[in-house]
Design an enzyme around this catalytic site. Sequence first.
Site, short mmCIF file in Angstrom:
data_model
loop_
_atom_site.label_atom_id
_atom_site.label_comp_id
_atom_site.label_asym_id
_atom_site.label_seq_id
_atom_site.Cartn_x
_atom_site.Cartn_y
_atom_site.Cartn_z
N GLY A 116 1.89 3.50 1.94
CA GLY A 116 2.36 4.74 2.22
C GLY A 116 1.67 6.09 1.92
O GLY A 116 1.02 6.28 2.61
N CYS A 117 1.96 6.45 0.79
CA CYS A 117 1.39 7.90 0.28
C CYS A 117 -0.24 7.66 0.29
O CYS A 117 -0.65 8.76 -0.10
CB CYS A 117 2.05 8.38 -0.77
SG CYS A 117 3.81 8.71 -0.74
N ALA A 118 -0.61 6.75 0.50
CA ALA A 118 -2.07 6.51 0.23
C ALA A 118 -2.95 6.92 1.46
O ALA A 118 -2.48 7.52 2.25
CB ALA A 118 -2.37 5.00 0.05
N CYS A 159 2.54 10.69 3.35
CA CYS A 159 3.51 9.42 3.52
C CYS A 159 3.79 8.75 4.78
O CYS A 159 4.40 7.83 5.10
CB CYS A 159 4.79 9.74 2.76
SG CYS A 159 4.70 10.12 1.10
#
Lengths: 295, 295
Positions: A120-122, B121
């Site tokens: 996700g936030c990566a 995200c």
Amino acid sequence: MQLSREPDVSDYLIAPDPKAPRLTRAVEGVDHTGALTTIRVVEERPLTIFLNAQEIVTAMTIGDYPEYLALGFLRNQGMLRDGEAITRVDYDEELETVVVRTERATDYEDKLKKKTRTSGCAVGTVFGDMMEGLENVRLPDTQLRSSWLYALSAQINRTPSLYLEAGAIHGTVLCHQDRPLVYMEDVGRHNAVDKIAGWMLSEKVGPGDKILYTTGRLTSEMVIKTAMMGIPVLASRSGFTAWGVEIAQQVGLTLIGRMRGQRFVCLSGEKRLIRDADPSQIADEPRRAGHKGAK
Amino acid sequence: MQLSREPDVSDYLIAPDPKAPRLTRAVEGVDHTGALTTIRVVEERPLTIFLNAQEIVTAMTIGDYPEYLALGFLRNQGMLRDGEAITRVDYDEELETVVVRTERATDYEDKLKKKTRTSGCAVGTVFGDMMEGLENVRLPDTQLRSSWLYALSAQINRTPSLYLEAGAIHGTVLCHQDRPLVYMEDVGRHNAVDKIAGWMLSEKVGPGDKILYTTGRLTSEMVIKTAMMGIPVLASRSGFTAWGVEIAQQVGLTLIGRMRGQRFVCLSGEKRLIRDADPSQIADEPRRAGHKGAK
């Protein structure tokens, strides 16, 4: 958060600029009562990064520090080697492009073909093997004082930021001991980290004695980026993912999560941690029911 | 959050399974007092998605519903057309692969070459032009009752989930009126949305009368995915980004953000909103200083 206290950004080399008109936009809407309301939202702009003649990626970014973003992205993707001779970095605001030029001829056509889509936030796109080069990472046996963690939390949380101004943004802070040095924000945390990497590359700042603080989750990709950057400590208010912990343990990175008030958890590299502060002397944050810091 | 109230997942067609041993792992660590502590962290696993003979992407996922993830990803990337004849979907747990087979021959070599890296995200990798096909999107003029929004918030927030169990995870919920139908979670929100899209494709569920609820930010990419899926309403506890709002306004999608207690903000598609509930009758959440819901 200690918003009531006077914000102190004097220590920062780079602090957020939440009032910069280019980074947020006022948008009109209607609230739950039906009343017209105007809120500030963060900008998202495309930025296309070139390495010499090769188009590499188009990133969505708030648009500050495009040169640092390009340099840091290419560095963190292993497209710029150690001591790579960078001849020019040209940002064109109109074309929304950054061209990084190196002495060495580069061609990443092949690397560009392999993609891994990470948590996700990566990072959005990771070229080549994400773990590539990780086995060569040697992180120094530095000390990490708990008093530094508490001091960093307190100062970072009360630093005026786009997050506090408009929300919906990630922050990453490069720190030395108890001092936050460079506080970058972006719509994607990967951008914030890359901007820090780009700044370190430009300013020839060493990673060995640094701490990386992030507002977001401690995912595999954040751990990999931090380790590849040579920074031995990664800390966050947020939580962990299993693979993030596993990789941190493999590379001997100190991983501190769920940092709120006097509380934190260390799931890797505890050998660096020195408890020189008495937690009971630190103001605690109310534990929000069920909230473990993922958004 | 109303955690004290009895969780009710009876209405769900698919609810989170926070106790599933495969989805979380117990990790030992040390807390701020130096005491040993064990916390549960969410798993991250690679899943390589093939379309016929073509390797498309490797996603990092918690690993539930791999077939839905593969189908939804390919669908949301436009690699599966409307009414595409899907002959087989084979998941191999050992190889960590899903192969989606179609009657029509497909070849996305070209599409694979163009990449856009999107907001934090948001999705990891977007193939082709992210806006591609968006101009053809026609979202129906459905109604959205504020009473539904309040009912959905209350039920979703008290639904047992991996988020409440381990944190560091995203949730996306497909809803009909005041009823949450399918609640998917993943390390990346893009995965959670794709799993919902895959479920809709498999179950032949229409999007026109649905509401998509997300725990995360209303980024451009979330708005695009929702619109491409044909869902007219996207709602979140979290905040907005400028491009997300802009695209929602362009395609006439109803965008509801900062949904907490009795409060919410509508920044696009207000024409669908019918205020049939009195906000003062809804229990409010304490406003957390400066917290605007980005993590």
